[in-house]
Design a protein around this motif. Structure first.
Motif, mmCIF file in Angstrom:
data_model
loop_
_atom_site.group_PDB
_atom_site.id
_atom_site.type_symbol
_atom_site.label_atom_id
_atom_site.label_comp_id
_atom_site.label_asym_id
_atom_site.label_seq_id
_atom_site.Cartn_x
_atom_site.Cartn_y
_atom_site.Cartn_z
ATOM 1 N N LEU A 161 20.368 36.793 15.582
ATOM 2 C CA LEU A 161 18.538 36.683 16.048
ATOM 3 C C LEU A 161 18.849 35.371 16.856
ATOM 4 O O LEU A 161 18.125 34.968 17.627
ATOM 5 C CB LEU A 161 17.337 36.199 14.649
ATOM 6 N N SER A 162 19.549 33.921 16.633
ATOM 7 C CA SER A 162 19.438 31.992 16.892
ATOM 8 C C SER A 162 19.653 32.083 18.361
ATOM 9 O O SER A 162 19.147 32.357 19.032
ATOM 10 C CB SER A 162 20.198 31.751 16.021
ATOM 11 N N GLY A 163 20.968 33.673 19.019
ATOM 12 C CA GLY A 163 21.416 33.739 20.374
ATOM 13 C C GLY A 163 20.114 34.187 21.298
ATOM 14 O O GLY A 163 19.314 33.481 22.067
ATOM 15 N N LEU A 164 19.494 35.203 20.675
ATOM 16 C CA LEU A 164 18.241 36.085 21.854
ATOM 17 C C LEU A 164 17.401 35.108 22.381
ATOM 18 O O LEU A 164 16.914 34.683 22.833
ATOM 19 C CB LEU A 164 17.831 37.596 20.840
ATOM 20 N N TYR A 313 12.804 39.025 30.904
ATOM 21 C CA TYR A 313 12.553 37.910 30.131
ATOM 22 C C TYR A 313 12.169 39.360 29.116
ATOM 23 O O TYR A 313 12.767 38.777 27.553
ATOM 24 C CB TYR A 313 11.053 37.331 30.532
ATOM 25 N N THR A 314 11.263 40.060 29.400
ATOM 26 C CA THR A 314 10.438 40.603 28.286
ATOM 27 C C THR A 314 11.991 41.911 27.129
ATOM 28 O O THR A 314 11.709 41.982 26.455
ATOM 29 C CB THR A 314 10.039 42.106 29.650
ATOM 30 N N VAL A 315 12.735 41.858 28.403
ATOM 31 C CA VAL A 315 14.255 42.601 27.029
ATOM 32 C C VAL A 315 13.804 42.223 26.283
ATOM 33 O O VAL A 315 14.409 42.428 25.158
ATOM 34 C CB VAL A 315 15.097 43.203 27.757
ATOM 35 N N VAL A 316 14.646 41.073 26.936
ATOM 36 C CA VAL A 316 15.242 39.516 26.008
ATOM 37 C C VAL A 316 14.215 39.446 24.478
ATOM 38 O O VAL A 316 14.833 39.301 23.361
ATOM 39 C CB VAL A 316 15.452 38.174 27.014
ATOM 40 N N ARG A 317 13.044 39.232 25.297
ATOM 41 C CA ARG A 317 11.885 38.727 23.988
ATOM 42 C C ARG A 317 11.810 40.139 22.941
ATOM 43 O O ARG A 317 11.627 39.815 21.848
ATOM 44 C CB ARG A 317 10.568 38.221 24.769
#
Length: 352
Positions: A161-164, A313-317
């Motif tokens: 989670l921290s990486g994402l 950005y939306t995919v990553v978020r």
């Protein structure tokens, strides 16, 4: 300090910029280890020439350890073992000789510190826990081998989670600066060339900057007792994440592929600093989230601004948010509610 001014007045990002600029302008006839030692002495004038060279060698060695760890995570994944499972097994080796209750308490403390860091990151992208979340604390005072390994798996989840979440925060910042067009722009001879040709050197550059910041108080979120191994792992994660995001920005990989790479990089780093904390070599797990946002943003600044579109950005978020939601509901993290309360209190002390 000359042209760079007083180091006490500089942020971690400023110090990183100083290291990168010097690295890019270095005399090609000077070996990398010698250059790194020279620049460390410039930023840390209290160091003798001998000590600065020794520190440079220790940093390079730490980066090599990180790279070997990352390769182990990748090999495990190729063999069907998840990132989280690998980290749980790695930590099990670290606490093998500890009384189970002691191991359980230390594992819980590590997870709480990671939760604190991730809570802040998730707030940055609008995905934090709220007061309305209904999570029941059902932790037992007594620990057994199964419950401790369960918790260790939870640390793996938090590391991913921290990486994402770091990636999502950095992308959000860049898009807010209007860096959201022309994702196919390819750059010439910039740091990206260095990352591709010799990623070990790039990681050592970043690690040197972090060490200089720690020694001079510019990176007070990183504990002063953080070992060179921990700093090397933080630097390794930052460079691996920068490369992954850059490849997405220029169309050489998908967001999904990049997130998997970032998750592996984060777990490899998490395995080091969690092990150090378990062994008593580190008082607390550092709040690496804010540090990584600065490092990753600084690296991308020197890669001629890779640009991201809203859909990437939306995919990553959304992936970061889904991972966070999964942790909230997971049977592995049974006391998220209590951890979040502690996280909020810790954050108030550190950040406000």
């Amino acid at each position: 300090m000359g042209e760079h001014g007083s180091i006490e007045e500089k942020t971690l990002k400023d110090i990183l910029g100083s290291f990168i600029d010097s690295y890019m302008e270095r005399d090609g006839s000077v070996g990398f280890s010698d250059w790194l030692g020279n620049h460390l002495q410039r930023e840390l004038p209290a160091l003798s020439r001998e000590d600065s060279r020794k520190l440079a060698d220790e940093i390079i060695a730490a980066i090599r350890v990180y790279d070997r760890t990352l390769e182990a995570v990748r090999a495990a994944a190729d063999g069907g073992t998840s990132k989280e499972e690998w980290l749980a097994g790695h930590l099990a080796e670290a606490y093998a000789d500890m009384p189970m209750n002691d191991a359980g308490e230390k594992i819980r403390q590590i997870e709480e510190n990671l939760t604190s860091s991730n809570l802040q990151l998730m707030q940055g992208i609008g995905g934090a826990l709220t007061e309305d979340d209904d999570v029941v604390d059902v932790d037992s005072v007594e620990w057994n081998a199964y419950s401790v390994k369960d918790r260790a798996y939870g640390i793996g989840q938090q590391a991913v989670l921290s990486g994402l979440a770091v990636a999502a925060n950095v992308m959000k910042e860049r898009m807010e600066k209007n860096d959201s067009a022309d994702i196919g722009e390819i750059v010439g001879k910039t740091l990206q060339d260095g990352l591709i040709k010799d990623p070990e050197e790039a990681k050592a550059v970043v690690a040197g900057a972090v060490k200089a910041a720690v020694e001079n108080g510019a990176g007070d979120i990183i504990p002063a007792d953080a070992s060179i191994d921990v700093i090397g792992n933080i630097a390794g994660m930052a460079v691996e994440s920068a490369e992954a995001l850059y490849d997405v920005a220029v169309g050489e990989s998908t967001a999904v592929e990049a997130m998997d790479r970032i998750g592996m990089a984060a777990v490899a780093a998490g395995g080091c600093y969690a092990s150090d904390a378990l062994k008593g070599c580190l008082v607390r797990v550092p709040f690496i989230g804010p540090v990584l946002v600065d490092l990753l943003g600084g690296l991308l600044d020197h890669m001629k601004g890779p640009k991201f579109t809203e859909d990437v950005y939306t995919v990553v978020r959304n992936t970061a948010t889904a991972t966070w939601e999964g942790i909230k509901k997971s049977r592995v993290v049974k006391s998220v509610g209590r951890m979040v309360d502690k996280a909020r209190n810790t954050m108030k002390k550190i950040f406000y």
